[in-house]
Design an enzyme around this catalytic site. Structure first.
Site, PDB file in Angstrom:
ATOM      1  N   TYR A   1     -15.375  -6.697 -49.385  1.00 19.76           N
ATOM      2  CA  TYR A   1     -14.079  -6.592 -48.706  1.00 19.76           C
ATOM      3  C   TYR A   1     -13.250  -5.456 -49.314  1.00 19.76           C
ATOM      4  O   TYR A   1     -12.707  -4.614 -48.591  1.00 19.76           O
ATOM      5  CB  TYR A   1     -13.322  -7.920 -48.822  1.00 19.76           C
ATOM      6  CG  TYR A   1     -11.858  -7.842 -48.451  1.00 19.76           C
ATOM      7  CD1 TYR A   1     -11.444  -7.877 -47.125  1.00 19.76           C
ATOM      8  CD2 TYR A   1     -10.875  -7.715 -49.442  1.00 19.76           C
ATOM      9  CE1 TYR A   1     -10.094  -7.798 -46.785  1.00 19.76           C
ATOM     10  CE2 TYR A   1      -9.529  -7.635 -49.113  1.00 19.76           C
ATOM     11  CZ  TYR A   1      -9.148  -7.675 -47.782  1.00 19.76           C
ATOM     12  OH  TYR A   1      -7.817  -7.594 -47.452  1.00 19.76           O
TER      13      TYR A   1
ATOM     14  N   SER B   1      -4.899  -3.139 -49.532  1.00 21.49           N
ATOM     15  CA  SER B   1      -4.826  -4.390 -50.298  1.00 21.49           C
ATOM     16  C   SER B   1      -4.887  -4.175 -51.799  1.00 21.49           C
ATOM     17  O   SER B   1      -5.617  -3.318 -52.296  1.00 21.49           O
ATOM     18  CB  SER B   1      -6.012  -5.277 -49.887  1.00 21.49           C
ATOM     19  OG  SER B   1      -6.160  -6.349 -50.783  1.00 21.49           O
TER      20      SER B   1
ATOM     21  N   GLU C   1      -6.436  -5.990 -53.604  1.00 22.57           N
ATOM     22  CA  GLU C   1      -7.828  -6.298 -53.956  1.00 22.57           C
ATOM     23  C   GLU C   1      -8.576  -5.004 -54.324  1.00 22.57           C
ATOM     24  O   GLU C   1      -9.547  -5.041 -55.076  1.00 22.57           O
ATOM     25  CB  GLU C   1      -8.481  -7.010 -52.765  1.00 22.57           C
ATOM     26  CG  GLU C   1      -9.900  -7.492 -52.965  1.00 22.57           C
ATOM     27  CD  GLU C   1     -10.056  -8.719 -53.856  1.00 22.57           C
ATOM     28  OE1 GLU C   1      -9.030  -9.357 -54.195  1.00 22.57           O
ATOM     29  OE2 GLU C   1     -11.192  -9.017 -54.249  1.00 22.57           O
TER      30      GLU C   1
HETATM   31  P1  NAP Z   1      -5.625 -12.995 -41.298  1.00 23.13           P
HETATM   32  O1  NAP Z   1      -4.668 -14.133 -41.159  1.00 23.13           O
HETATM   33  O2  NAP Z   1      -7.021 -13.277 -41.721  1.00 23.13           O
HETATM   34  O3  NAP Z   1      -5.666 -12.241 -39.862  1.00 23.13           O
HETATM   35  C1  NAP Z   1      -6.670 -11.321 -39.559  1.00 23.13           C
HETATM   36  C2  NAP Z   1      -6.525 -10.928 -38.103  1.00 23.13           C
HETATM   37  O4  NAP Z   1      -7.556  -9.990 -37.758  1.00 23.13           O
HETATM   38  C3  NAP Z   1      -6.657 -12.096 -37.085  1.00 23.13           C
HETATM   39  O5  NAP Z   1      -5.737 -11.901 -36.057  1.00 23.13           O
HETATM   40  C4  NAP Z   1      -8.080 -11.912 -36.581  1.00 23.13           C
HETATM   41  O6  NAP Z   1      -8.284 -12.458 -35.295  1.00 23.13           O
HETATM   42  C5  NAP Z   1      -8.140 -10.392 -36.526  1.00 23.13           C
HETATM   43  N1  NAP Z   1      -9.509  -9.876 -36.403  1.00 23.13           N
HETATM   44  C6  NAP Z   1     -10.577 -10.149 -37.183  1.00 23.13           C
HETATM   45  N2  NAP Z   1     -11.650  -9.476 -36.750  1.00 23.13           N
HETATM   46  C7  NAP Z   1     -11.259  -8.760 -35.662  1.00 23.13           C
HETATM   47  C8  NAP Z   1     -11.904  -7.869 -34.791  1.00 23.13           C
HETATM   48  N3  NAP Z   1     -13.214  -7.574 -34.920  1.00 23.13           N
HETATM   49  N4  NAP Z   1     -11.194  -7.302 -33.778  1.00 23.13           N
HETATM   50  C9  NAP Z   1      -9.900  -7.591 -33.622  1.00 23.13           C
HETATM   51  N5  NAP Z   1      -9.219  -8.441 -34.423  1.00 23.13           N
HETATM   52  C10 NAP Z   1      -9.896  -9.025 -35.437  1.00 23.13           C
HETATM   53  O7  NAP Z   1      -5.051 -11.894 -42.288  1.00 23.13           O
HETATM   54  P2  NAP Z   1      -3.545 -11.678 -42.830  1.00 23.13           P
HETATM   55  O8  NAP Z   1      -3.371 -12.479 -44.058  1.00 23.13           O
HETATM   56  O9  NAP Z   1      -2.600 -11.819 -41.707  1.00 23.13           O
HETATM   57  O10 NAP Z   1      -3.623 -10.167 -43.312  1.00 23.13           O
HETATM   58  C11 NAP Z   1      -3.348  -9.094 -42.411  1.00 23.13           C
HETATM   59  C12 NAP Z   1      -4.024  -7.837 -42.932  1.00 23.13           C
HETATM   60  O11 NAP Z   1      -3.528  -7.517 -44.224  1.00 23.13           O
HETATM   61  C13 NAP Z   1      -5.536  -7.935 -43.096  1.00 23.13           C
HETATM   62  O12 NAP Z   1      -6.074  -6.673 -42.815  1.00 23.13           O
HETATM   63  C14 NAP Z   1      -5.721  -8.253 -44.565  1.00 23.13           C
HETATM   64  O13 NAP Z   1      -6.985  -7.835 -45.005  1.00 23.13           O
HETATM   65  C15 NAP Z   1      -4.587  -7.448 -45.158  1.00 23.13           C
HETATM   66  N6  NAP Z   1      -4.017  -7.941 -46.416  1.00 23.13           N
HETATM   67  C16 NAP Z   1      -3.626  -9.223 -46.515  1.00 23.13           C
HETATM   68  C17 NAP Z   1      -3.025  -9.668 -47.676  1.00 23.13           C
HETATM   69  C18 NAP Z   1      -2.553 -11.083 -47.827  1.00 23.13           C
HETATM   70  O14 NAP Z   1      -2.321 -11.508 -48.967  1.00 23.13           O
HETATM   71  N7  NAP Z   1      -2.361 -11.819 -46.755  1.00 23.13           N
HETATM   72  C19 NAP Z   1      -2.843  -8.783 -48.751  1.00 23.13           C
HETATM   73  C20 NAP Z   1      -3.244  -7.460 -48.591  1.00 23.13           C
HETATM   74  C21 NAP Z   1      -3.821  -7.034 -47.410  1.00 23.13           C
HETATM   75  P3  NAP Z   1      -8.680 -14.024 -35.097  1.00 23.13           P
HETATM   76  O15 NAP Z   1      -7.374 -14.768 -35.070  1.00 23.13           O
HETATM   77  O16 NAP Z   1      -9.375 -14.002 -33.794  1.00 23.13           O
HETATM   78  O17 NAP Z   1      -9.538 -14.427 -36.260  1.00 23.13           O
HETATM   79  O1  G4F Z   2      -6.708 -17.064 -51.872  1.00 23.10           O
HETATM   80  P1  G4F Z   2      -7.873 -16.198 -52.159  1.00 23.10           P
HETATM   81  O2  G4F Z   2      -9.096 -16.429 -51.359  1.00 23.10           O
HETATM   82  O3  G4F Z   2      -7.340 -14.700 -52.010  1.00 23.10           O
HETATM   83  P2  G4F Z   2      -7.858 -13.292 -52.578  1.00 23.10           P
HETATM   84  O4  G4F Z   2      -9.314 -13.327 -52.849  1.00 23.10           O
HETATM   85  O5  G4F Z   2      -6.961 -12.897 -53.697  1.00 23.10           O
HETATM   86  O6  G4F Z   2      -7.633 -12.342 -51.326  1.00 23.10           O
HETATM   87  C1  G4F Z   2      -6.406 -12.365 -50.596  1.00 23.10           C
HETATM   88  O7  G4F Z   2      -5.516 -11.438 -51.156  1.00 23.10           O
HETATM   89  C2  G4F Z   2      -5.935 -10.055 -51.062  1.00 23.10           C
HETATM   90  C3  G4F Z   2      -4.835  -9.219 -51.722  1.00 23.10           C
HETATM   91  O8  G4F Z   2      -5.102  -9.075 -53.090  1.00 23.10           O
HETATM   92  C4  G4F Z   2      -6.102  -9.711 -49.595  1.00 23.10           C
HETATM   93  F1  G4F Z   2      -6.439  -8.399 -49.470  1.00 23.10           F
HETATM   94  C5  G4F Z   2      -7.176 -10.598 -48.983  1.00 23.10           C
HETATM   95  O9  G4F Z   2      -7.286 -10.298 -47.589  1.00 23.10           O
HETATM   96  C6  G4F Z   2      -6.734 -12.055 -49.133  1.00 23.10           C
HETATM   97  O10 G4F Z   2      -5.569 -12.236 -48.353  1.00 23.10           O
HETATM   98  O11 G4F Z   2      -8.272 -16.316 -53.697  1.00 23.10           O
HETATM   99  C7  G4F Z   2      -7.339 -16.109 -54.732  1.00 23.10           C
HETATM  100  C8  G4F Z   2      -7.962 -16.500 -56.064  1.00 23.10           C
HETATM  101  C9  G4F Z   2      -9.350 -15.900 -56.297  1.00 23.10           C
HETATM  102  O12 G4F Z   2      -9.426 -15.419 -57.603  1.00 23.10           O
HETATM  103  C10 G4F Z   2     -10.287 -17.064 -56.137  1.00 23.10           C
HETATM  104  O13 G4F Z   2     -11.482 -16.989 -56.895  1.00 23.10           O
HETATM  105  O14 G4F Z   2      -8.139 -17.915 -56.066  1.00 23.10           O
HETATM  106  C11 G4F Z   2      -9.396 -18.203 -56.616  1.00 23.10           C
HETATM  107  N1  G4F Z   2      -9.824 -19.522 -56.156  1.00 23.10           N
HETATM  108  C12 G4F Z   2     -10.047 -20.601 -56.958  1.00 23.10           C
HETATM  109  N2  G4F Z   2     -10.459 -21.631 -56.229  1.00 23.10           N
HETATM  110  C13 G4F Z   2     -10.094 -19.890 -54.901  1.00 23.10           C
HETATM  111  C14 G4F Z   2     -10.497 -21.218 -54.937  1.00 23.10           C
HETATM  112  N3  G4F Z   2     -10.002 -19.194 -53.732  1.00 23.10           N
HETATM  113  C15 G4F Z   2     -10.314 -19.852 -52.592  1.00 23.10           C
HETATM  114  N4  G4F Z   2     -10.191 -19.200 -51.420  1.00 23.10           N
HETATM  115  N5  G4F Z   2     -10.745 -21.164 -52.592  1.00 23.10           N
HETATM  116  C16 G4F Z   2     -10.847 -21.877 -53.746  1.00 23.10           C
HETATM  117  O15 G4F Z   2     -11.228 -23.053 -53.730  1.00 23.10           O
END
Ligand code: NAP
Ligand code: G4F
Length: 329
Positions: free
Chosen positions: A153, A129, A131
């Protein structure tokens, strides 16, 4: 020729749904690790929404239970493994740091060890990520930018990232890390800021609420569409050599700008509805992320295809449609 077989952990999440759709379209036999839930009726809602629920095989298991992973690998016999499962919500990682470390960090080691034992020829994708860049050490982040994690995280992801590289170098595994910047979609979890905004805008437009309470409006992210980003995961595993790649759009925007675009899409003004609520601030913040995906472009031929404006419009329209039909996601 027999069909390619893929195992996706985190198949019920946002990326799991889009990746399943991509792989099913490509003719793969898709298997997924499914953690048991008391709400069994909603666990595959994203897979249903995207139209692949009846085209994938789900296996009971959990990333913290190594025996379950070994068993699933023995049954599914995948040639490609996508490790997407994680406790992925950054804010929750301060409330549940041990759980986050166990699932998001150690879970990857469980996967790598199981792979090494059961199917060492399988190719492995680790969901790293942006992050991990945290307090950014360079204004534009690439594969060579030093990391500075700012949340439990991010620290857990960094451990998983280095374990993947370590297993690649120690055992010659085809293991790669995708350092993906934020990617969103109508399937984004409601707790993440973009979906919270699109859902809030739709509710305000339909007269269901008046204000939208958010935290730090000045945080900036490089936001792309999940549909585009799962393609880079697949491309990485089609290469002869494993490697690590950044995926990003190369454009950053603030939470405030995202709000302005979303409200403008339905003819409203963000300033009339958005309020700041201290409860949504974090103990430590990642102020700005901006990625350089030129390595993925040059070596994989990958580029983000969806503009921020298109992403916002698609998310708001999807939430309007959902609320009008009382669909829950
Ligand atoms: P997400 O919607 O939160 O999905 C997470 C998945 O992990 C869900 O299917 C969840 O199952 C499963 N999970 C959680 N705990 C588990 C466990 N103990 N055993 C087995 N499965 C488990 O995340 P996403 O946005 O699709 O992201 C996919 C991956 O990319 C994650 O690893 C995230 O950290 C990473 N990532 C995401 C972003 C982004 O912007 N979306 C960016 C960089 C990296 P449930 O449905 O049961 O909760
Ligand atoms: O949408 P966020 O919660 O995503 P964040 O923290 O960037 O993390 C996501 O992206 C990562 C990749 O860089 C992934 F690895 C991670 O798994 C996840 O998918 O927050 C984005 C920004 C933050 O700076 C937060 O402080 O939005 C700001 N924010 C402002 N108001 C808020 C809010 N975030 C959330 N969730 N809720 C608010 O009300």
């Amino acid at each position: 020729m027999s069909r390619k077989r893929a195992l996706i952990t985190g198949i019920t999440g946002q990326d799991g749904a889009y990746l399943s759709h991509l792989l099913v379209e490509k003719g793969y036999e898709v298997h997924g690790l499914l953690r048991r839930s008391a709400s069994a009726d909603v666990v595959n809602s994203r897979l249903r929404w995207i139209g692949v629920a009846d085209k994938v095989t789900l296996h009971d298991g959990n990333l913290v239970d190594q025996a379950s992973i070994i068993r699933v690998l023995q049954i599914a016999k995948p040639s490609e493994i996508y490790n997407l499962a994680a406790q992925s919500f950054v804010k929750s990682s301060w409330q549940q740091p041990s759980l986050t470390g166990t699932v998001t960090g150690l879970g990857a080691t469980h996967m790598l060890e199981a792979l090494r034992t059961v199917c060492p020829e399988a190719r492995f994708y680790q969901a790293s990520s942006s992050e991990m860049f945290g307090t950014v050490q360079e204004p534009v982040q690439s594969e060579t930018t030093p990391f500075y994690p700012r949340s439990p995280y991010a620290a857990a992801k960094l451990y998983a990232h280095w374990m993947t590289i370590n297993y690649r170098e120690s055992y010659g595994l085809h293991a790669s890390c995708g350092i993906l910047f934020n990617h969103e979609s109508p399937l984004r979890g409601i707790e993440f800021v973009t979906r919270k905004i699109s859902d809030g805008v739709a509710r305000i437009k339909l007269g269901l609420q008046e204000t939208l309470a958010l935290g730090n409006l000045d945080a900036k992210r490089d936001w792309g569409h999940a549909r585009d980003y799962v393609k880079v995961m697949w491309l990485m595993l089609q290469q002869d050599k494993p490697d690590d790649y950044v995926a990003a759009t190369g454009r950053t925007a603030s939470v405030r700008e995202f709000c302005e675009l979303a409200f403008a899409h339905v003819g409203l003004r963000a300033g009339d509805h958005v309020v700041v609520d201290q409860r949504f601030l974090r103990p430590a913040e990642v102020d700005v992320l901006l990625g350089d995906a030129s390595k993925a472009r040059d070596k994989l031929g990958w580029e983000a295809e969806t503009s921020l404006e298109q992403l916002v419009a698609e998310m708001v329209d999807a939430d309007l449609a959902r609320l009008r039909t009382h669909e829950h996601l």
